[in-house]
Design a protein around this motif. Sequence first.
Motif, short mmCIF file in Angstrom:
data_model
loop_
_atom_site.label_atom_id
_atom_site.label_comp_id
_atom_site.label_asym_id
_atom_site.label_seq_id
_atom_site.Cartn_x
_atom_site.Cartn_y
_atom_site.Cartn_z
N PRO A 1 0.85 -1.54 -0.28
CA PRO A 1 -0.11 0.03 -0.17
C PRO A 1 0.90 1.12 -0.46
N SER A 2 0.45 2.36 -0.61
CA SER A 2 0.86 3.58 -0.41
C SER A 2 1.29 4.09 1.08
N VAL A 3 1.97 4.93 1.34
CA VAL A 3 1.97 5.38 2.65
C VAL A 3 2.61 7.19 2.39
N ASP A 4 2.44 8.00 3.85
CA ASP A 4 2.81 8.57 3.81
C ASP A 4 4.54 9.65 3.63
N PRO A 5 4.77 10.19 3.34
CA PRO A 5 6.19 9.67 2.56
C PRO A 5 6.69 10.52 3.90
N SER A 6 5.95 11.76 4.55
CA SER A 6 6.68 12.29 5.72
C SER A 6 6.90 10.99 7.12
N GLN A 7 5.65 10.27 7.16
CA GLN A 7 5.44 8.81 8.56
C GLN A 7 6.91 7.78 7.75
N ARG A 8 7.04 7.33 6.70
CA ARG A 8 8.14 6.72 6.43
C ARG A 8 9.09 7.19 6.61
N GLU A 9 9.53 8.27 6.39
CA GLU A 9 10.71 9.06 6.83
C GLU A 9 10.84 8.75 8.95
N ARG A 10 9.82 8.90 9.39
CA ARG A 10 9.79 8.84 10.78
C ARG A 10 10.33 7.33 10.81
N VAL A 11 9.72 6.17 10.21
CA VAL A 11 10.04 5.12 10.53
C VAL A 11 11.38 4.69 10.25
N LEU A 12 11.54 4.92 9.32
CA LEU A 12 13.67 5.30 8.49
C LEU A 12 14.13 5.54 9.84
N ARG A 13 14.39 6.57 10.67
CA ARG A 13 14.73 7.61 11.28
C ARG A 13 15.33 6.59 13.00
N GLU A 14 13.98 6.33 13.01
CA GLU A 14 13.55 5.25 14.17
C GLU A 14 14.10 3.80 14.14
N LEU A 15 13.84 3.32 12.53
CA LEU A 15 14.94 2.01 12.75
C LEU A 15 16.46 2.65 12.36
N GLU A 16 16.48 3.65 12.31
CA GLU A 16 18.00 3.96 12.53
C GLU A 16 18.83 4.87 13.96
#
Length: 231
Positions: free
Chosen positions: A18-33
């Motif tokens: 599914p398509s997701v909000d790019p800003s939410q995805r960016e927050r997930v990436l920062r949390e993974l890091e």
Amino acid sequence: MHEALLQKTYDDGFARLPSVDPSQRERVLRELERLAHARSAGGAESPMHLEAFARIVPLLEALLPTDPDGIRAQDFAQLAYLAQFPGVAQPIALQLAFGPAAGEANRRKIMRVFDAARSRGVAMDDYVAKMRADGAIPHDALVRLFLGEERRRPSTNRVRLGIVLLRRTASMVPAEYRPPLLCAVAWLHWSRGQRAVAQIYLAEASRIEPSDILAYSLMEHFGSRMPSWLG
């Protein structure tokens, strides 16, 4: 389970995430890091392998009935991060299908293995590898459930919501984090008798990580049988 949520979110979109909000995805990436950095630094917030089996149980139960639009970036990241540990994708699939008791049973099983390894003065992964080489992995109830050898049927609603949760989580993370999530989605589809759909997810997991052992073994297993509970 909430019928409105089932109606709103269930989507058999194959491996088209599914398509997701790019800003939410960016927050997930920062949390993974952040989680990866905390682990490398020995931070208390970053669970090691053994702790991952314990943390995943309450996390799944908290997220499963939640509308994906309301799940925090930290929770998507935590789920994807825990799924990376070897052997965690299988209990994720089982718990989503059969309930928290399956997750707790797996946690207790892992603790027994850990205690046995510690008593022998070896690392748990080395101990498990030796058991596998010796053909000594117990063919217990959890293994039989995962292989579809039991007659007990998964919860239809939990499976549907589990597919939604894992698909949304996979869409939130970089491709390298997706294979264990996609393998769990594949198993959930297979548990419903949707072998062709399951194989699409496994093919995508293998495309991302060609050496993924779980994807390969599930592809072989799904190609040879369907779950006993469908008979």
